[in-house]
Write an enzyme that holds these catalytic residues in place. Structure first.
Site, PDB file in Angstrom:
ATOM      1  N   GLU A  37       5.625   3.226  -3.520  1.00 45.40           N
ATOM      2  CA  GLU A  37       4.183   3.467  -3.549  1.00 45.40           C
ATOM      3  C   GLU A  37       3.872   4.908  -3.959  1.00 45.40           C
ATOM      4  OE1 GLU A  37       2.921   0.227  -0.074  1.00 45.40           O
ATOM      5  OE2 GLU A  37       3.191   2.337   0.429  1.00 45.40           O
TER       6      GLU A  37
ATOM      7  N   ASP B 153      -0.460   3.021  -2.521  1.00 47.75           N
ATOM      8  CA  ASP B 153      -0.730   1.713  -1.929  1.00 47.75           C
ATOM      9  C   ASP B 153      -2.061   1.158  -2.440  1.00 47.75           C
ATOM     10  OD1 ASP B 153      -0.392  -0.422   0.155  1.00 47.75           O
ATOM     11  OD2 ASP B 153      -2.174   0.529   0.967  1.00 47.75           O
TER      12      ASP B 153
END
Length: 229
Positions: free
Chosen positions: A121, A49
């Site tokens: 992610e 992320d």
């Protein structure tokens, strides 16, 4: 052998040759099937992320040197939000290679937005740990493609859009409440209700609180816009 082949084919689809295939294997392992000798992808999701965020921030600055922070922020949010990650995960068939426990497979885990977004992610983090920032950046820019150039300047996630709708009418921010949680611990389903000061409400369900809040906000936005029309 079949699993190894599928993972190798997936690596080819994202355009990265892993020196450490175990990183990709971990990125594709959900908590519902993890164990002492099989770590899940949650830590990688956390890292990925952040890597995605830095790549997107730099890409947006390059794409529009004249844009203000106020213009860049909503574009950034649109590009890094879980829904966008999940959409890209679907494009590259990430759900097909996710390693899930039986109950998660039976409940449609390969199609769940939260699982796909988290997996995307985690894959980014796997590339980063395998070969560094430039390799991760190359994969991200290739997969996100022209989204970076074409993202709308006023792109907003539903929660932001609903809050701005309320503020424009001199109302306080919407209130979100968890009204139910069902399912096993590794595959929960959250029911979220969002309420405006005016009394208008909407509910939605999803496999994460964040996704349920976004869906509830979107439902309420549609409701208030329809009533106004």
């Amino acid at each position: 052998m079949k699993v190894a082949t599928e993972i190798r084919d997936f690596a080819a689809r994202i355009g990265h040759d892993f020196a450490r295939p175990d990183l990709l294997s971990q990125a594709l392992t959900h908590g519902s099937i993890s164990g002492p000798s099989r770590p899940d992808n949650q830590r990688l999701e956390f890292l990925g992320d952040r890597v995605l965020g830095l790549v997107m921030a730099e890409a947006l600055l390059r794409a529009d040197p004249e844009a203000t922070e106020g213009q860049l922020a909503p574009r950034y949010n649109a590009l890094v939000r879980k829904e966008t990650c999940a959409a890209i995960a679907r494009e590259i068939g990430l759900g097909e290679v996710l390693r899930l426990g039986r109950s998660e497979r039976m409940s449609g885990g390969r199609r769940k937005e939260a699982l796909l977004g988290d997996g995307m992610e985690a894959v980014i983090a796997a590339v980063y740990l395998d070969s560094g920032f430039e390799a991760a950046e190359a994969v991200i820019l290739r997969l996100w493609g022209d989204r970076i150039e074409t993202v709308e300047a006023d792109s907003r996630d539903p929660k932001t859009a609903l809050q701005e709708w309320a503020q424009a009418r001199r109302q306080p921010p919407p209130v979100y409440a968890e009204v139910a949680r069902t399912g096993p611990d590794h595959a929960p389903v959250f029911t979220i209700e969002v309420t405006l000061q005016s009394g208008q409400t909407a509910r939605a369900e999803a496999s994460s609180k964040r996704a349920a809040e976004q869906a509830a906000a979107e439902a309420l936005l549609t409701k208030v816009e329809t009533e106004r029309g």
